[in-house]
Design a protein around this motif. Structure first.
Motif, short mmCIF file in Angstrom:
data_model
loop_
_atom_site.label_atom_id
_atom_site.label_comp_id
_atom_site.label_asym_id
_atom_site.label_seq_id
_atom_site.Cartn_x
_atom_site.Cartn_y
_atom_site.Cartn_z
N LEU A 218 46.14 45.34 48.59
CA LEU A 218 45.34 45.47 47.38
C LEU A 218 44.07 46.28 47.63
O LEU A 218 43.47 46.20 48.70
N ASP A 219 43.69 47.02 46.63
CA ASP A 219 42.64 48.03 46.75
C ASP A 219 41.29 47.43 47.16
O ASP A 219 40.93 46.31 46.78
N ILE A 220 40.55 48.22 47.94
CA ILE A 220 39.19 47.90 48.35
C ILE A 220 38.32 49.09 48.00
O ILE A 220 38.66 50.23 48.30
N ARG B 186 33.94 46.30 45.63
CA ARG B 186 34.94 45.60 44.82
C ARG B 186 36.20 45.39 45.66
O ARG B 186 36.60 46.26 46.43
N PHE B 187 36.80 44.23 45.50
CA PHE B 187 38.02 43.90 46.23
C PHE B 187 39.03 43.36 45.23
O PHE B 187 38.78 42.38 44.55
N MET B 188 40.19 44.01 45.15
CA MET B 188 41.19 43.56 44.19
C MET B 188 41.71 42.18 44.54
O MET B 188 41.98 41.88 45.70
N SER B 189 41.85 41.35 43.53
CA SER B 189 42.38 40.00 43.71
C SER B 189 43.88 39.98 43.44
O SER B 189 44.45 40.91 42.85
N ASN B 190 44.52 38.90 43.87
CA ASN B 190 45.93 38.71 43.56
C ASN B 190 46.16 38.67 42.05
O ASN B 190 47.17 39.15 41.54
N GLN B 191 45.18 38.13 41.32
CA GLN B 191 45.29 38.02 39.87
C GLN B 191 45.30 39.40 39.21
O GLN B 191 46.11 39.68 38.32
N GLN B 192 44.39 40.27 39.65
CA GLN B 192 44.32 41.61 39.10
C GLN B 192 45.59 42.40 39.41
O GLN B 192 46.13 43.11 38.55
N ALA B 193 46.08 42.26 40.64
CA ALA B 193 47.31 42.96 41.01
C ALA B 193 48.48 42.50 40.15
O ALA B 193 49.28 43.31 39.67
N ALA B 194 48.60 41.19 39.96
CA ALA B 194 49.69 40.65 39.15
C ALA B 194 49.58 41.14 37.70
O ALA B 194 50.59 41.48 37.06
N LYS B 195 48.38 41.18 37.19
CA LYS B 195 48.17 41.64 35.81
C LYS B 195 48.62 43.08 35.64
O LYS B 195 49.28 43.43 34.66
N GLN B 196 48.28 43.94 36.61
CA GLN B 196 48.68 45.34 36.53
C GLN B 196 50.20 45.47 36.63
O GLN B 196 50.82 46.27 35.93
N GLY C 24 50.75 34.70 46.93
CA GLY C 24 49.40 35.22 47.09
C GLY C 24 48.82 34.69 48.38
O GLY C 24 48.92 33.49 48.67
N VAL C 25 48.25 35.58 49.20
CA VAL C 25 47.62 35.14 50.44
C VAL C 25 46.18 35.66 50.43
O VAL C 25 45.91 36.79 50.03
N GLU D 215 52.63 33.65 36.53
CA GLU D 215 51.69 32.58 36.88
C GLU D 215 50.61 33.06 37.83
O GLU D 215 49.49 32.52 37.84
N MET D 216 50.91 34.11 38.62
CA MET D 216 49.94 34.62 39.59
C MET D 216 48.68 35.17 38.91
O MET D 216 47.61 35.22 39.50
N ILE D 217 48.81 35.54 37.64
CA ILE D 217 47.66 36.07 36.90
C ILE D 217 46.55 35.03 36.81
O ILE D 217 45.36 35.36 36.74
N THR D 218 46.91 33.75 36.81
CA THR D 218 45.91 32.69 36.70
C THR D 218 45.77 31.88 37.99
O THR D 218 45.14 30.82 38.00
N CYS D 219 46.35 32.37 39.08
CA CYS D 219 46.30 31.66 40.36
C CYS D 219 45.03 32.06 41.12
O CYS D 219 44.92 33.19 41.60
#
Length: 275
Positions: free
Chosen positions: A163-165, A186-196, A218-219, A236-240
């Motif tokens: 995920l992007d940094i 800025r550091f991309m979260s698992n939530q942002q990645a899942a949303k995209q 998600g790790v 579900e990862m969008i809200t994890c």
């Protein structure tokens, strides 16, 4: 000699014994500070290593690397990299540059997310191509990485998504006006990645192998004391919530019963549809 020294994923003590010996004996020590982060900052590293460290940002490494590469012709230069030196193409480029001008180099390997992701219980030999997911903007929404995810899923393989940094980045306006003003990290979260990813799936009219019901993992902060792992569907990862960075996301392919048992240590209620 130019030494590329991997630091591992956790704190200052994750450096190897050989790496530490090189750092202590080096004439100059640089820390690459934009492809990843440790749990500790420059001061903690300097305290543990007993050495002054020069922070090398993206601009320095990509535009001024010749200066320290040339210095390594007649002195020992240690270039410190979070994870493993070959975990990013930037460091491969440094080796090629040193080779081109005849400067000797050595690489000291360490743990990177590419192998430490096995902490979630998915077998490393069942991973396919790794992809990188960048931050989108209003005018730039690349999705070409989906083809690799789709190819991995077709073969029943897992996909590690890096995920992007964004560290020491400038706005287009500041770049054009040559103003040394930088955006907050800025550091991309698992939530942002899942949303995209969900947005991409929706834009393809749900004709992809990847769906909102695909099992994902998600790790967060792998190798750190507060490492966190959670398995759920992509939707579900969008809200994890996994807390502070760094995050990575794994799209699960065909899952073996032993892998599933391991994942259930973190998420007991998961019901995979992937395999």
């Amino acid at each position: 000699m130019l030494y590329l020294v991997g630091l591992g994923l956790g704190d200052a003590k994750d450096i190897t014994v050989r790496g530490l010996e090189i750092v202590k004996a080096a004439d100059q020590v640089y820390l690459e500070a934009y492809t990843s982060i440790l749990t500790v900052g420059q001061e903690a590293l300097e305290s543990f290593y007993g050495r002054e460290i020069i922070v090398a940002d993206r601009e320095f490494v990509e535009q001024k690397a010749e200066s320290f590469i040339e210095s390594a012709r007649n002195s020992n230069i240690a270039f410190l990299v979070v994870g493993d030196p070959f975990g990013a193409t930037t460091h491969t480029d440094l080796v090629l540059r040193a080779k081109e001008v005849g400067v000797p180099f050595q690489v000291v390997h360490n743990t990177s997310i590419l192998n430490a992701v096995g902490c979630c219980g998915l077998q490393l030999y069942s991973f396919g191509e790794t992809v990188s997911i960048p931050f989108w903007t209003e005018t730039w929404k690349p999705d070409s990485f989906l083809e690799k995810i789709e190819g991995n899923l077709e073969r029943g393989l897992h996909t590690l998504c890096l995920l992007d940094i964004k560290v020491k980045e400038q706005t287009v306006e500041n770049m054009m006006k040559n103003r040394p003003i930088f955006e907050p990290p800025r550091f991309m979260s698992n939530q942002q990645a899942a949303k995209q990813l969900i947005e991409i799936v929706n834009s393809r009219n749900h004709t992809t192998r990847l769906t909102g019901e695909t099992l994902c993992v998600g790790v967060a902060r792998v190798g750190w004391p507060d490492q966190k792992i959670s398995a759920c569907t992509l939707q579900e990862m969008i809200t994890c919530e996994l807390g502070q960075p760094l995050h990575s996301l794994v799209i699960v392919g065909k899952i073996h019963p032993l892998e599933l048992d391991f994942l259930r240590m973190f998420s007991p209620d998961i019901v995979p549809l992937n395999g």
